[in-house]
Design a protein around this motif. Structure first.
Motif, PDB file in Angstrom:
ATOM      1  N   ASP A 119     -33.337   6.180  59.900  1.00 49.75           N
ATOM      2  CA  ASP A 119     -31.945   6.462  59.531  1.00 49.75           C
ATOM      3  C   ASP A 119     -31.672   5.941  58.123  1.00 49.75           C
ATOM      4  N   ARG A 120     -32.289   6.574  57.132  1.00 49.92           N
ATOM      5  CA  ARG A 120     -32.121   6.210  55.723  1.00 49.92           C
ATOM      6  C   ARG A 120     -32.535   7.394  54.850  1.00 49.92           C
TER       7      ARG A 120
ATOM      8  N   LYS B 289     -30.875  10.604  56.518  1.00 48.14           N
ATOM      9  CA  LYS B 289     -29.603  10.141  57.077  1.00 48.14           C
ATOM     10  C   LYS B 289     -28.607  11.280  57.232  1.00 48.14           C
TER      11      LYS B 289
ATOM     12  N   SER C  37     -28.460  12.065  65.450  1.00 47.65           N
ATOM     13  CA  SER C  37     -28.872  10.780  66.032  1.00 47.65           C
ATOM     14  C   SER C  37     -30.004  10.937  67.046  1.00 47.65           C
TER      15      SER C  37
ATOM     16  N   LYS D  18     -33.191  10.216  64.818  1.00 46.54           N
ATOM     17  CA  LYS D  18     -33.256   9.090  63.889  1.00 46.54           C
ATOM     18  C   LYS D  18     -33.386   7.779  64.668  1.00 46.54           C
TER      19      LYS D  18
ATOM     20  N   SER E 220     -33.062   2.174  60.825  1.00 49.73           N
ATOM     21  CA  SER E 220     -33.811   1.988  59.578  1.00 49.73           C
ATOM     22  C   SER E 220     -34.584   0.679  59.549  1.00 49.73           C
TER      23      SER E 220
END
Length: 286
Positions: A213-214, A218, A223, A226, A229
């Protein structure tokens, strides 16, 4: 071409990589001969990204930063695949936030658009019916910013699954696409990514795109695909959260069939927003 009169005022030139010295040559001839043309260019990365090989090996050396400034100003339409990349470019190269740049820049100077990769779905269509197996794929190049060591350690921790680093093998395109089709997960723990084609290719073939999640991920992924991070921000962070990542990978592998509809929706979103160059084509048609 300029001297022969082949280039006409108002012609458009498209550079598929903005890091191209020909842009300066083109601008030079256009200005000196008073033959205005439109220059379009796609930015993939540069020294302004500390994890890109230019940023890692050359950094903020004056020559490279001034070169990138010159490219940017010579180009009429600068294209970026994600908002993350636009922000990175403006903050690290131009030294300001994107809103400030857009306030003073000519209209269309910076454009967020998907890349022209509509062909990928057709290219991969012959591999759609390939049976899946318990395979997890690492589609990236072997480079520090891709953190392949984390993937290799995961392979050691989960011997029940097959882990393959694509660049460990000398694959033909057909062999690579076959592996993508056979895989259940395409895994990334990248520290540098302004788009990420490998994970999209995997999703097109019904593999789970597992991404941190970056970065550009992102804004690109829901979700469902991901993971936090901090699980792979660096080696020490990975060691701290490794047990959670291992558990998460096992869950995704064992529930692959139940994720197929989620993958389908995610793939459609990626195709519409990030791997289709609508905004670029509109400008080329002006």
């Amino acid at each position: 071409l300029f001297c022969a009169g082949t280039v006409k005022p108002g012609d458009h030139f498209l550079f598929t990589d903005a890091w191209h010295p020909g842009i300066i040559n083109l601008k030079y001839m256009s200005e000196l001969l008073n033959t205005p043309v439109k220059i379009h260019a796609l930015w993939h990365a540069g020294s302004y990204d500390p994890h890109d090989f230019l940023g890692r090996l050359i950094g903020d050396a004056p020559w490279v930063r001034h070169a990138e400034h010159s490219f940017f100003h010579a180009i009429d339409h600068n294209y970026f695949a994600t908002c993350f990349h636009v922000d990175l470019f403006c903050e690290n190269l131009l030294g300001t936030e994107v809103d400030d740049v857009l306030t003073f820049a000519p209209e269309g100077k910076i454009i967020r658009t998907g890349w022209p990769m509509e062909y990928m779905a057709t290219t991969l269509l012959p591999f759609k019916d390939t049976p899946k197996r318990n395979l997890i794929l690492f589609p990236h190049r072997i480079a520090p910013e891709k953190q392949v060591g984390i993937f290799r350690d995961l392979a050691y921790r989960m011997p029940e699954f097959e882990f393959v680093v694509c660049q460990d093998k000398q694959l033909t395109k057909e062999e690579y696409h076959t592996l993508l089709a056979e895989s259940k997960i395409v895994f990334s723990c990248s520290l540098q990514e302004t788009l990420g084609i490998g994970c999209y290719e995997g999703a097109l073939l019904a593999s789970v795109p597992m991404v941190p999640d970056r970065l550009s991920y992102k804004e690109m992924y829901t979700s469902d695909f991901k993971y936090p991070s901090e699980w792979t921000e660096n080696w020490n962070s990975y060691l701290e959260y490794r047990h959670l990542l291992v558990e998460h990978i096992r869950f995704m592998m064992n529930n692959h069939a139940g994720l197929l509809e989620h993958i389908k929706r995610q793939t459609q979103s990626l195709s519409d927003c990030f791997f289709s160059a609508g905004a670029l084509l509109i400008n080329l048609g002006d």
